[in-house]
Design a protein around this motif. Structure first.
Motif, short mmCIF file in Angstrom:
data_model
loop_
_atom_site.label_atom_id
_atom_site.label_comp_id
_atom_site.label_asym_id
_atom_site.label_seq_id
_atom_site.Cartn_x
_atom_site.Cartn_y
_atom_site.Cartn_z
N SER A 93 39.59 105.73 89.07
CA SER A 93 39.58 104.27 89.09
C SER A 93 39.63 103.75 87.67
O SER A 93 39.44 104.50 86.70
CB SER A 93 38.32 103.75 89.80
OG SER A 93 38.26 102.34 89.75
N THR A 94 39.88 102.47 87.54
CA THR A 94 39.81 101.82 86.23
C THR A 94 38.48 101.10 86.06
O THR A 94 38.26 100.49 85.02
CB THR A 94 40.96 100.81 86.07
OG1 THR A 94 40.89 99.84 87.12
CG2 THR A 94 42.31 101.52 86.12
N GLY A 131 36.47 100.25 94.93
CA GLY A 131 37.22 100.48 93.70
C GLY A 131 36.39 100.92 92.51
O GLY A 131 36.93 101.08 91.41
N TRP A 132 35.08 101.15 92.70
CA TRP A 132 34.23 101.50 91.57
C TRP A 132 33.80 102.96 91.64
O TRP A 132 33.52 103.50 92.71
CB TRP A 132 32.99 100.61 91.51
CG TRP A 132 33.27 99.28 90.86
CD1 TRP A 132 33.89 98.22 91.45
CD2 TRP A 132 32.98 98.91 89.51
NE1 TRP A 132 34.01 97.19 90.55
CE2 TRP A 132 33.45 97.58 89.35
CE3 TRP A 132 32.37 99.54 88.44
CZ2 TRP A 132 33.34 96.88 88.15
CZ3 TRP A 132 32.25 98.86 87.25
CH2 TRP A 132 32.73 97.55 87.10
N CYS A 133 33.73 103.60 90.46
CA CYS A 133 33.23 104.96 90.32
C CYS A 133 31.95 104.94 89.49
O CYS A 133 31.75 104.03 88.67
CB CYS A 133 34.26 105.86 89.61
SG CYS A 133 35.82 106.06 90.50
N LEU A 134 31.11 105.95 89.68
CA LEU A 134 29.83 106.02 88.98
C LEU A 134 29.71 107.35 88.25
O LEU A 134 29.93 108.42 88.84
CB LEU A 134 28.67 105.88 89.98
CG LEU A 134 27.25 106.13 89.44
CD1 LEU A 134 26.88 105.10 88.38
CD2 LEU A 134 26.24 106.10 90.59
N GLY A 172 40.18 106.67 82.04
CA GLY A 172 41.06 105.51 82.14
C GLY A 172 40.38 104.21 82.50
O GLY A 172 41.04 103.26 82.97
N ALA A 173 39.09 104.10 82.26
CA ALA A 173 38.38 102.85 82.58
C ALA A 173 38.95 101.69 81.78
O ALA A 173 39.26 101.82 80.59
CB ALA A 173 36.89 103.01 82.28
N THR A 174 39.07 100.55 82.44
CA THR A 174 39.41 99.30 81.74
C THR A 174 38.22 98.36 81.69
O THR A 174 38.22 97.39 80.93
CB THR A 174 40.59 98.59 82.44
OG1 THR A 174 40.23 98.31 83.80
CG2 THR A 174 41.84 99.45 82.41
#
Length: 509
Positions: free
Chosen positions: A151-152, A175-178, A239-241
């Motif tokens: 995810s971004t 859409g969120w990752c931890l 690739g986090a934005t």
């Protein structure tokens, strides 16, 4: 000379007069707090008297002067016990020495940075992260073993606790990752129903293995809040934005979470420009409707805790603002981020609910400061460079110092920070307030000088990375951080370049 002549004619009287004279002289020196050189001068005079008595007097006179000279020299070298007692109990009237933050040492680290983006095999770069670690960071497996969360949008947490509600809540947001960074005292796994590969957990065994080949992992101390730096790097490499930087005792209460930074910030109210350095620190808790007064955030200058911020009417929309908000700090209800002095002295230290008259976020212009924390903060990609937590200071100081250093550099990059009405409720883990007080000592004694230094600091490098090095080295030279932080800053900048991060450019002026 007169005494020696006197002793020649009356030796017995001399033996009574000379010790009395010596005692009077030594007592006078002690009462007047004479300096050691002056005391030795008196002893020398008595030795000269001994020689004159030897030349012109008799044996008894010589013995009297010898004893007097010996006693004077002994008193000069080691003040009497009575004198020492008087000095120990004396009250000077001084109220103490205020920390000024003047340079007192020099950084010996190389300020030049290697080009790790184009030459990752260069020795300093390969030592920071070897190629296998870089590949692992970019394709790290999630706890579900399915190749990892992609995810971004990433949330970052370090903890020694089992999964708590705040962490479980994040993975329910579409859409969120931890990413969860463990420590030696923490759990061996971080599985819970519903995680389903959305959680990437790094136990201490994995981190120890990485530390054998990469100095980035090796330099981070165990049992320290700074291990969160690993989580930031993982999210950036994946690739986090946007990164939600939070603690697991901060539960989201805003139904609109996560906020749209673009829509939230388009209606931001901007603080008036400070007239001078003494007005640079702004207490946003005031204009956000804290229900008690005084009310101030952890890390706010103690000398200004009763100073009101500009009234809300003076904060105006500015569609022509020359800065872009890149960091959004959420306030917290119930147990907001305040220091131990507030918690120990306030008539209402907990169950605080902010009552802002409207929902606008409050943004700071250049040359304004407000403490930020790592408990409930949203960072855009162009501000990721500023996530680095200092590790030579306590956890109660680390995120505050990080925020102040980043705010100063954000001015040079045309970026800004804003504060949102509470989106979270902090159900604070059990703390010993006196232990917190001890951990926050550096904030109480150094914040005023730190902000004064940051206000006046000017960088010379043509890149943001170069100015980070200049600023952190200057902070080390003044005693705010230690060499460990300056060394790790260079590793952080190398690592960011190696995982593909692009630093924002400095603005023209």
């Amino acid at each position: 000379f007169g005494s020696s002549r006197f002793s020649t004619h009356s030796p017995r009287l001399a033996c009574r007069v000379i010790p009395a004279l010596r005692h009077a002289v030594i007592s006078g020196m002690e009462c007047c707090r004479a300096t050691i050189p002056f005391s030795f001068l008196v002893a020398t005079i008595m030795l000269a008297g001994t020689w004159l008595t030897w030349k012109y007097g008799d044996r008894s006179s010589i013995e009297c002067f010898r004893q007097a000279a010996y006693s004077a020299a002994s008193s000069a070298a080691a003040p009497s016990v009575a004198s020492a007692a008087v000095k120990a109990t004396a009250i000077s009237g001084s109220t103490g020495v205020r920390f000024k933050g003047q340079p007192f040492r020099k950084s010996v680290l190389d300020s030049a940075l290697p080009d790790c983006a184009t030459n990752p095999a260069a020795a300093p770069c390969a030592a920071t992260l070897d190629k296998h670690t870089v590949g692992w960071l970019k394709a790290i497996a999630g706890s579900g073993g399915d190749g990892g969360c992609s995810s971004t949008k990433w949330a970052v947490l370090t903890t020694i606790s089992p999964p708590m509600e705040a962490a479980k809540q994040i993975v329910t947001v579409p859409g969120w990752c931890l990413i969860v960074v463990g420590d030696k005292k923490g759990p061996l796994n971080y599985d819970f129903p519903g995680s389903d590969g959305r959680v990437t957990f790094l136990p201490h065994e994995v981190q120890q293995k990485l530390a054998k080949t990469s100095s980035f992992f090796d330099r981070i101390p165990w049992n320290h809040f700074g291990r969160k730096n690993i989580g930031y790097l993982v999210a950036i490499a994946r690739g986090a934005t946007v990164i939600w930087d939070f603690d697991d005792d901060n539960l989201v209460t805003d139904a609109s979470f996560p906020p749209s930074l673009e829509s939230s910030l388009s209606s931001a109210l901007w603080a008036p420009e400070p007239a001078n350095q003494s007005e640079a620190a702004l207490n946003v808790y005031d204009v956000m409707g804290c229900p008690v007064w005084p009310c101030w955030p952890r890390g706010f200058p103690l000398s200004r805790i009763r100073s009101k911020a500009p009234s809300r009417a003076q904060w105006q929309p500015d569609h022509l603002a020359d800065s872009t908000v890149a960091v959004l700090q959420s306030l917290a209800n119930v147990d907001p981020d305040v220091d131990a002095i507030f918690r120990l002295s306030s008539s209402k230290p907990t169950q605080l609910f902010f009552e802002p008259p409207s929902k606008e976020v409050m943004a700071l212009r250049s040359f304004s400061f407000m403490p930020t924390n790592a408990q409930a903060t949203m960072h855009r990609r162009d501000a990721f460079w500023g996530l680095l937590l200092p590790m030579s200071v306590t956890g109660r100081v680390s995120d505050i110092w990080r925020g102040y250093l980043a705010q100063r550099l954000m001015w040079d990059a045309g970026l800004a920070i804003a504060f949102a009405p509470p989106m979270v409720r902090q159900d604070r883990n059990v703390h010993d307030f006196l232990a917190d007080f001890q951990s926050e000592q550096q904030l109480y004694s150094q914040t005023e000088a730190f902000l004064e230094f940051l206000w006046g600091w000017r960088g010379s490098s043509s890149t943001l990375q170069g100015r980070m090095v200049e600023l952190w080295d200057a902070a080390f030279e003044r005693g705010y951080i230690e060499e460990l932080d300056c060394v790790f800053l260079r590793l952080w900048l190398n690592a960011l370049a190696m995982v593909g991060y692009t630093f924002p450019r400095l603005r023209a002026s």
